[in-house]
Design a protein around this motif. Structure first.
Motif, short mmCIF file in Angstrom:
data_model
loop_
_atom_site.label_atom_id
_atom_site.label_comp_id
_atom_site.label_asym_id
_atom_site.label_seq_id
_atom_site.Cartn_x
_atom_site.Cartn_y
_atom_site.Cartn_z
N LYS A 386 0.83 -1.21 0.00
CA LYS A 386 0.00 0.00 0.00
C LYS A 386 0.87 1.26 0.00
O LYS A 386 0.57 2.24 -0.70
N LYS A 387 1.94 1.22 0.77
CA LYS A 387 2.84 2.38 0.84
C LYS A 387 3.45 2.68 -0.54
O LYS A 387 3.50 3.84 -0.97
N ALA A 388 3.90 1.61 -1.20
CA ALA A 388 4.50 1.79 -2.53
C ALA A 388 3.46 2.34 -3.52
O ALA A 388 3.76 3.22 -4.35
N LYS A 389 2.24 1.84 -3.43
CA LYS A 389 1.18 2.29 -4.33
C LYS A 389 0.83 3.76 -4.05
O LYS A 389 0.67 4.56 -4.98
N ASP A 390 0.73 4.10 -2.77
CA ASP A 390 0.41 5.49 -2.40
C ASP A 390 1.48 6.46 -2.88
O ASP A 390 1.18 7.56 -3.35
N GLU A 391 2.74 6.04 -2.76
CA GLU A 391 3.83 6.91 -3.20
C GLU A 391 3.79 7.12 -4.71
O GLU A 391 4.06 8.22 -5.21
N ALA A 392 3.46 6.05 -5.44
CA ALA A 392 3.39 6.16 -6.91
C ALA A 392 2.22 7.04 -7.36
O ALA A 392 2.31 7.75 -8.36
N GLU A 393 1.11 7.00 -6.61
CA GLU A 393 -0.08 7.74 -6.99
C GLU A 393 -0.12 9.16 -6.45
O GLU A 393 -0.92 9.99 -6.93
N ALA A 394 0.71 9.46 -5.47
CA ALA A 394 0.66 10.76 -4.79
C ALA A 394 0.67 11.96 -5.73
O ALA A 394 -0.11 12.91 -5.53
N PRO A 395 1.51 11.99 -6.76
CA PRO A 395 1.53 13.18 -7.64
C PRO A 395 0.23 13.44 -8.40
O PRO A 395 0.01 14.54 -8.90
N TYR A 396 -0.64 12.42 -8.49
CA TYR A 396 -1.86 12.54 -9.28
C TYR A 396 -3.09 12.88 -8.43
O TYR A 396 -4.17 13.11 -8.99
N LEU A 397 -2.94 12.89 -7.11
CA LEU A 397 -4.10 13.04 -6.23
C LEU A 397 -4.56 14.48 -6.06
O LEU A 397 -5.69 14.73 -5.62
N TYR A 398 -3.68 15.43 -6.36
CA TYR A 398 -4.02 16.84 -6.16
C TYR A 398 -3.82 17.63 -7.45
O TYR A 398 -3.07 17.24 -8.34
N CYS A 399 -4.50 18.76 -7.52
CA CYS A 399 -4.25 19.73 -8.57
C CYS A 399 -4.01 21.09 -7.91
O CYS A 399 -4.32 21.27 -6.73
N ILE A 400 -3.47 22.02 -8.66
CA ILE A 400 -3.29 23.39 -8.17
C ILE A 400 -4.33 24.25 -8.86
O ILE A 400 -4.24 24.52 -10.05
N TRP A 401 -5.34 24.63 -8.13
CA TRP A 401 -6.52 25.34 -8.65
C TRP A 401 -6.47 26.79 -8.15
O TRP A 401 -6.66 27.04 -6.97
#
Length: 903
Positions: A386-401
């Motif tokens: 889960k940690k490895a998956k979360d780290e890989a997905e982290a850059p895609y979870l937020y946007c700068i609005w």
């Protein structure tokens, strides 16, 4: 009264071409009036839940529509009474004994998987329903309540308009007094005068600006939208990346402007979407068989076959055995085999003609153990994955609005698989194809860096739509619908949308009486278009039907709403019962019978008049667009769906007001929560927010019942311990205090004791395994199996102890320094636990056919729930989950210091 159609709004040629007459003749009206009941009907709008309708009129045979889904059964009464603390102040010895014995039932099938035996089900421990209520049918009670709520709404609407008129009059006088040379202006007509204004030729009344002011005015948005920020808060430079806390601190509800409704953002940056992993082919030796022969499948066909194999491994019986699901899957699978190839051992192509000839067992044998291995990984291994998956997905979870860091709600592209759908969806079982980057449209700021697509691919489109609130979009293949990556529910843009929705429902408060008066009058209109529109508005307002939209039959399921009801969807039963049977939103079957106003019944007979037949539209002179256009004449932005929000929120506000005088509102937290849920349940029933009884309901109720009975057994043992410490307590507390509950039979006690021994075995074993996992992680030697056997010897002592207690009818006092006071305190604490569980059980059983979540999340103004919590000192966590607290943070903050806020 004019027709609802202008020259440009004529209905399309529908169904079989049978169109209702443009006008309804007085002679036909008079003839049908004779068939109406003379008795004053009860207030309409309540579904009848007491079984099928009998004596259907000969012109309308009951329709099945081919639906195989079981219709909703009646809502049964809870099996647990609400004790509401009536005996809380009495001594334990004098409290009424509970008799819930019902040994006829057996629920051995509901035992936990890891236990050998379970105590009998909740049916044996359920408290009797001692309600003193009369035998008035539920639909009659609710109908009277709904009528009272509508009268209160009409009175309140008149009061609001009168208050607004006074405020405006004072403002006019003040403005005129500021300029002595200005002639006195004539005041505008009141709402009563305005209501007499002539309608436009298309039947849409002119907008009356005097009555359209919102309840709570907000400052006008500037002509040019600006990024909304909280007062006195500095905006960070574009190059900076704000922390998550910055996004949480952004109190948009305090901002000067909530936007002008067109420009949603000025700067937008993000990293695209998360694609599912590519399919990993199985080893060459793993082959499915067709008609007994091993088959080499292409990778594309093998992936589709693996979808079916997954259903077998997870034992998804409902889908595997559903004819429509099987047919749709095989048709698609067959096409994949034809397009991409499947060969036998001789290399010849094989044509698949029957699902029954397909043998997927070799694939099941290969993938099954892999599936189990993933499930059985240790806690540490799962955490690392889960940690490895979360780290890989982290850059895609937020946007700068607009310079703020905003969480995205769904940045993952859905993996390929088999479409399930909801209800009786006709496309269930079809293959959801893999989405490629070439199908994805990216929405991003002009000056922002475009996300890098996966290697070897490119984006379908890159756009800069500042009026859109999505950051990525693609089209799925099943229904041809567009899927969007949106901001999370707790984002500013989502919160603004929610708040505007509920404010619009609040504004409807001061128009609702006039709308109801007008459509009631139009129910007798000479023009068919006006009469159909009024009848549809009745259904939307009274029965909470959705308006419905026009469908593209090729791409969407044949779901319908009010405006798209067809001849076969309605069955009429004299004198005034209407049975609806159709597929509603999400292909959920709506099958209800309601008593309606006699005039509605009469109108439906006219709308179903021959030569109309199956396939013809009931409201053939009305569309959703025309209906909403008519509604805007009462209030800007008013649409049919606002009625559901208004009716739910207003009903909830009336129910919560009653709690001010309810003594139970000063009880325990559990009692207060149940009162809230009871109010929510009234809303859900009155607004027809229902669901089918869940498959796990009975087992969940059984577990609660078992828990209650187990606590009673603990209390009985402690009472025995009191006598072991001090035999004189029998005389002091009374013989009745020490009597065993009637439902605790000798047979049940023995079964329960066996269950307790088994639970202790599980506990010891789990603790042993956990210790060994820790020792393994710390690179220490694991405990030997003989140590586990040594620990399990304690079970022999426990069995012997229970056996002795049953024989001697005595229980030795347990614990450190046992005293009578300690045991009595524990017994009283347990009785409070029982009371709390009984409240939970009554709540859960009452909600089994009612969708409380639908009302609470989508239709009830969350500020009502927040005010309830503040007024009655209920932790907000008891009403809103963490997800809902994030979603409705705006509601929590806006009424934080105002418990007198009203909808």
């Amino acid at each position: 009264m004019s027709s609802a159609y202008s020259d440009d709004d004529q209905p399309l040629a529908k169904s079989n071409g049978h169109l209702s007459n443009e006008k309804i003749s007085p002679a036909e009206d008079a003839r049908l009036d004779k068939s109406l009941p003379n008795d004053k009907p009860m207030a309409p709008g309540i579904s009848i839940r007491n079984g099928p309708v009998e004596d259907a009129m000969d012109v309308d045979e009951p329709m099945t529509n081919g639906h195989k889904r079981k219709s909703r059964s009646s809502i049964s009464k809870p099996l647990y009474k609400d004790e509401s603390g009536s005996e809380d102040d009495q001594p334990l010895a004098k409290r009424t004994k509970t008799n819930g014995n019902n040994n006829a039932a057996s629920d051995s099938d509901d035992a936990p998987l890891k236990s050998k035996k379970m105590p009998p089900s909740y049916k044996e421990t359920a408290l009797p329903d001692t309600s003193s209520d009369d035998d008035t049918p539920l639909n009659v009670k609710l109908s009277k309540k709904k009528s009272a709520i509508e009268k209160a709404a009409a009175k309140e609407a008149q009061q609001i308009r009168a208050k607004d008129s006074k405020t405006k009059a004072k403002k006019v006088v003040k403005d005129e007094s500021d300029d002595d040379d200005r002639p006195i202006a004539k005041s505008r007509p009141s709402n009563g005068a305005a209501s007499q204004a002539k309608r436009k030729p298309n039947g849409v009344k002119k907008e009356e600006s005097d009555s359209d002011a919102p309840i709570k005015k907000t400052k006008a948005a500037p002509k040019k939208a600006k990024a909304t920020t909280a007062p006195n808060k500095k905006v960070k430079a574009k190059t900076e990346t704000p922390d998550v806390e910055d996004e949480e601190k952004f109190a948009w509800w305090n901002a000067e402007s909530m936007g002008d409704g067109s420009i949603k953002w000025h700067t937008l940056e993000h990293n695209g979407v998360i694609f599912p992993p590519e399919y990993e082919p199985m080893p060459k030796h793993v082959k499915m068989r067709y008609d007994g022969e091993p088959i080499d499948l292409s990778i594309e066909a093998e992936e589709v076959a693996s979808f079916w194999v997954h259903l077998i491994i997870t034992n998804s019986v409902d889908n595997l055995n559903k004819p429509q699901f099987r047919e749709n899957f095989f048709n698609d699978f067959k096409e994949y085999v034809k397009k991409y190839g499947a060969t036998n051992k001789d290399g010849k192509k094989v044509a698949f003609t029957s699902l029954e000839k397909c043998d997927f067992q070799p694939m099941v044998d290969y993938l099954g153990p892999l599936h189990e291995a993933r499930k059985n990984k240790s806690k540490e291994e799962k955490a690392a994955i889960k940690k490895a998956k979360d780290e890989a997905e982290a850059p895609y979870l937020y946007c700068i609005w607009d310079g703020r860091k905003e969480l995205l709600g769904n940045p993952r592209v859905e993996p390929p698989g088999l479409f399930r759908g909801r209800g009786e969806h006709p496309k269930t079982g079809k293959v959801k194809t893999r989405v490629s980057p070439e199908q994805v449209t990216i929405n991003i700021g002009k000056d922002a860096k475009v996300p890098t697509p996966p290697a070897g691919h490119k984006w379908g489109k890159v756009v800069h739509e500042q009026g859109a609130t999505w950051v990525a979009m693609w089209k799925e293949n099943i229904n041809g619908a567009h899927k969007y990556v949106m901001l999370a529910a707790n984002s500013a843009i989502k919160g603004m949308s929610d708040m505007k929705k509920f404010e619009k429902a609040r504004e409807l408060k001061k128009h609702i009486d006039k709308i109801r008066k007008d459509y009631t009058k139009d129910l007798k209109s000479e023009l068919s278009a006006d009469r159909q529109r009024a009848t549809a508005m009745y259904f939307i307002d009274k029965l909470a039907l959705r308006a419905g939209n026009e469908k593209d039959a090729e791409n969407e399921a044949e779901t319908v709403g009010c405006c798209s009801l067809k001849f076969e969807h309605i069955t009429l039963t004299p004198p005034n019962k209407v049975t609806f049977d159709f597929l509603g939103k999400d292909s959920i079957r709506y099958h209800e019978t309601s008593e309606v106003d006699p005039q509605i019944f009469k109108n439906l007979k006219i709308f179903k008049k021959p030569p109309k037949g199956e396939g013809d539209d009931i409201f053939d002179r009305l569309s959703t667009t025309q209906l909403n256009k008519h509604l805007t004449s009462y209030m800007p932005g008013l649409t049919a769906k606002v009625f559901r929000t208004y009716n739910a929120s207003y009903t909830m506000s009336q129910e919560l007001k009653k709690l001010d005088k309810d003594p139970r509102a000063r009880g325990t937290i559990a009692e207060k929560v149940k009162l809230y849920n009871d109010a929510n349940r009234e809303v859900a029933i009155l607004c027809n927010h229902k669901r089918s009884v869940g498959a796990a309901h009975e087992s969940q109720m059984a577990k609660l019942g078992d828990k209650i009975k187990g606590i009673k057994y603990q209390n009985w043992r402690m009472k025995k311990m009191i006598l072991d410490v001090d035999k004189t307590q029998r005389k002091k507390l009374g013989t009745a205090f020490f009597e065993r509950d009637e439902d605790l039979t000798d047979e049940w006690i023995k079964e329960h004791q066996e269950w307790l021994v088994e639970q202790e075995r599980i506990k010891i074993t789990k603790k042993f395994e956990k210790e060994n996992e820790k020792r393994k992680a710390d690179k220490e030697k694991a405990h030997p199996e003989k140590e586990l056997k040594e620990r399990l010897r304690a079970l022999k002592d426990l069995e012997a102890k229970f056996k002795k207690e049953n024989k001697d009818n005595k229980v030795e006092a347990e614990g450190r320094s046992p005293t009578v006071e300690k045991f009595i305190a524990s017994i009283e604490k347990n009785e409070e636990r029982i009371k709390t569980i009984e409240l939970q059980a009554a709540d859960r059983d009452g909600n089994k056919e009612v969708a409380l979540g639908t009302s609470k999340i989508n239709y009830i103004d969350p500020r009502l729930s927040v005010v309830f919590c503040k007024k009655f000192d209920v932790p907000i966590e008891k009403i809103f989950s963490k997800t809902l607290r994030d979603k409705f943070n705006w509601a929590i903050q806006t009424v934080e210091d105002n418990e007198d806020w009203e909808f």
